[in-house]
Structures are given as structure tokens and as C-alpha cells.
Design a protein around this motif. Structure first.
Motif, short mmCIF file in Angstrom:
data_model
loop_
_atom_site.label_atom_id
_atom_site.label_comp_id
_atom_site.label_asym_id
_atom_site.label_seq_id
_atom_site.Cartn_x
_atom_site.Cartn_y
_atom_site.Cartn_z
N ALA A 3 -20.41 13.44 10.57
CA ALA A 3 -20.47 12.01 10.85
C ALA A 3 -20.25 11.26 9.55
O ALA A 3 -20.53 11.77 8.46
CB ALA A 3 -21.81 11.64 11.47
N GLU A 4 -19.77 10.03 9.66
CA GLU A 4 -19.57 9.24 8.46
C GLU A 4 -20.88 9.06 7.74
O GLU A 4 -21.92 8.86 8.35
CB GLU A 4 -19.00 7.86 8.83
N GLN A 5 -20.81 9.12 6.43
CA GLN A 5 -22.00 8.94 5.62
C GLN A 5 -22.40 7.47 5.65
O GLN A 5 -21.60 6.59 5.37
CB GLN A 5 -21.75 9.38 4.17
N ARG A 6 -23.62 7.23 6.00
CA ARG A 6 -24.16 5.87 5.98
C ARG A 6 -24.84 5.65 4.64
O ARG A 6 -25.30 6.60 4.01
CB ARG A 6 -25.17 5.70 7.12
N PRO A 7 -24.92 4.40 4.24
CA PRO A 7 -25.60 4.15 2.97
C PRO A 7 -27.03 4.69 3.00
O PRO A 7 -27.67 4.72 4.05
CB PRO A 7 -25.60 2.63 2.84
N LEU A 54 -26.35 23.95 8.90
CA LEU A 54 -25.31 22.93 8.73
C LEU A 54 -25.87 21.72 7.99
O LEU A 54 -27.07 21.44 8.07
CB LEU A 54 -24.78 22.50 10.10
N PRO A 55 -25.03 21.01 7.28
CA PRO A 55 -25.51 19.82 6.57
C PRO A 55 -25.87 18.70 7.55
O PRO A 55 -25.43 18.71 8.71
CB PRO A 55 -24.32 19.43 5.69
N ALA A 56 -26.64 17.74 7.08
CA ALA A 56 -27.01 16.59 7.91
C ALA A 56 -25.75 15.88 8.37
O ALA A 56 -24.76 15.77 7.63
CB ALA A 56 -27.90 15.65 7.11
N GLY A 57 -25.76 15.42 9.60
CA GLY A 57 -24.61 14.69 10.14
C GLY A 57 -23.57 15.57 10.79
O GLY A 57 -22.52 15.07 11.21
N ALA A 58 -23.80 16.86 10.89
CA ALA A 58 -22.84 17.76 11.53
C ALA A 58 -22.78 17.48 13.03
O ALA A 58 -23.81 17.33 13.68
CB ALA A 58 -23.21 19.22 11.28
N ASP A 59 -21.57 17.37 13.57
CA ASP A 59 -21.37 17.11 14.99
C ASP A 59 -21.17 18.45 15.70
O ASP A 59 -20.09 19.02 15.67
CB ASP A 59 -20.14 16.21 15.17
N GLU A 60 -22.21 18.94 16.36
CA GLU A 60 -22.15 20.26 17.00
C GLU A 60 -21.18 20.33 18.17
O GLU A 60 -20.84 21.41 18.64
CB GLU A 60 -23.55 20.69 17.44
N SER A 61 -20.69 19.17 18.63
CA SER A 61 -19.72 19.19 19.73
C SER A 61 -18.28 19.30 19.23
O SER A 61 -17.36 19.46 20.03
CB SER A 61 -19.87 17.92 20.58
N ASP A 62 -18.06 19.23 17.92
CA ASP A 62 -16.71 19.32 17.35
C ASP A 62 -16.66 20.47 16.34
O ASP A 62 -16.80 20.25 15.13
CB ASP A 62 -16.33 18.00 16.69
N VAL A 63 -16.48 21.69 16.84
CA VAL A 63 -16.44 22.89 16.00
C VAL A 63 -15.13 23.62 16.28
O VAL A 63 -14.74 23.78 17.44
CB VAL A 63 -17.63 23.82 16.31
N ARG A 64 -14.48 24.08 15.23
CA ARG A 64 -13.23 24.85 15.36
C ARG A 64 -13.37 26.15 14.58
O ARG A 64 -13.98 26.17 13.52
CB ARG A 64 -12.05 24.08 14.79
N ALA A 65 -12.77 27.22 15.12
CA ALA A 65 -12.77 28.51 14.43
C ALA A 65 -11.36 29.10 14.48
O ALA A 65 -10.74 29.12 15.53
CB ALA A 65 -13.77 29.47 15.07
N VAL A 66 -10.89 29.57 13.31
CA VAL A 66 -9.56 30.16 13.20
C VAL A 66 -9.68 31.43 12.36
O VAL A 66 -10.36 31.43 11.34
CB VAL A 66 -8.57 29.18 12.50
N TYR A 67 -9.02 32.52 12.81
CA TYR A 67 -9.01 33.78 12.07
C TYR A 67 -7.58 34.03 11.63
O TYR A 67 -6.66 34.05 12.45
CB TYR A 67 -9.52 34.92 12.96
N ASP A 68 -7.37 34.24 10.31
CA ASP A 68 -6.03 34.49 9.80
C ASP A 68 -6.11 35.42 8.59
O ASP A 68 -6.82 35.11 7.61
CB ASP A 68 -5.36 33.17 9.41
N LYS A 69 -5.41 36.54 8.65
CA LYS A 69 -5.30 37.48 7.53
C LYS A 69 -6.65 37.88 6.94
O LYS A 69 -6.85 37.89 5.74
CB LYS A 69 -4.40 36.90 6.45
N GLY A 70 -7.61 38.18 7.81
CA GLY A 70 -8.90 38.67 7.36
C GLY A 70 -9.92 37.60 6.99
O GLY A 70 -11.02 37.92 6.57
#
Length: 141
Positions: free
Chosen positions: A122-126, A97-113
């Protein structure tokens, strides 16, 4: 009639063999897993092609230490008068996963294959900031 029937049953197998000349070299349990990933609306999105798979029974998604792993298993069989065709195998793909990924907020959806997994970023900081330098000696009056 019997000779004609054998010929009709043989030709589809020959054409299948010609379409995949390297199939005998590959492992019979390895299957390619095509995917795409991008960032949209503050979420990292991973889309995986998994047609003909029951997501409730045959797909596992794991996330640990910044690595998202998708594992699927296919068991499919088609029977016709002259031939039986089956496909089976496992698919596994691990994506960092890229830097800043929030592992507590993950969603998965399966549709038509298509399996779509998204992770909030997370918001990008300067990248950095300017730090002023102070003088170690007191100013002269």
C-alpha cells in the motif's frame, strides 16, 4: 584393472566427504534455502534459489496473517558407472511481510531455478501529522 576401477570409484566419494565435513552432523532432510528480499516499484519482492525443482509438483507457497511461507521438496538422483548420487530433502522458509502488504495481490514466477514472489505494498502514508491546539476559553473582544 579391477583395482584401478575401485580406486576411481572411491576417490570422488572421499572428495565429497572432505568438501562437507559437517554434513554428517546436520539432519539429512534439512536443506538450506537461500533468498533475498527488497522493495521495487511498490512491491515487496522475495527471490528464492530453488534449482532443479519442478515448481508445479514440488513447491507450495502459503500466505496467512502477514507471513509468507515457501515449502519445497527435492528428489534428485544421478547414476554413473561406479556410483549413484542422490539428493533429497525439504526446504521451508517463513518470512513476515512488511507493513502495508496487500495479501490479495501476490504473484509468483519460477524461472531458471529462481522463484520470485512479489506482494503489492500500500502507498506509504506520512508517519504522523501536526494537530493544532484550540483554546478552551473564548477569545476576548
Amino acid at each position: 584393472m579391477d583395482t584401478l576401477m575401485r580406486r576411481e570409484c572411491f576417490l570422488p566419494d572421499l572428495f565429497d566427504w572432505l568438501e562437507e565435513p559437517l554434513a554428517s552432523i546436520r539432519s539429512h532432510t534439512w536443506q538450506p534455502m537461500r533468498f533475498e528480499d527488497y522493495v521495487k516499484d511498490g512491491r515487496y519482492v522475495l527471490r528464492v534459489e530453488l534449482p532443479g525443482i519442478d515448481p508445479e509438483k514440488d513447491v507450495e507457497i502459503d500466505l496467512a496473517n502477514g507471513v509468507l511461507t515457501v515449502h519445497a521438496e527435492r528428489r534428485e538422483e544421478h547414476r554413473e558407472q561406479c556410483r549413484t548420487e542422490f539428493r533429497y530433502g525439504t526446504f521451508t522458509r517463513a518470512i513476515s511481510l512488511p507493513a502495508g502488504a496487500d495479501e490479495s495481490d501476490v504473484r509468483a514466477v519460477y524461472d531458471k531455478g529462481i522463484l520470485e514472489v512479489s506482494v503489492r505494498l500500500a502507498e506509504q502514508r506520512p508517519e504522523g501529522r501536526h494537530i493544532p491546539i484550540e483554546s478552551a476559553t473564548p477569545p476576548k473582544e
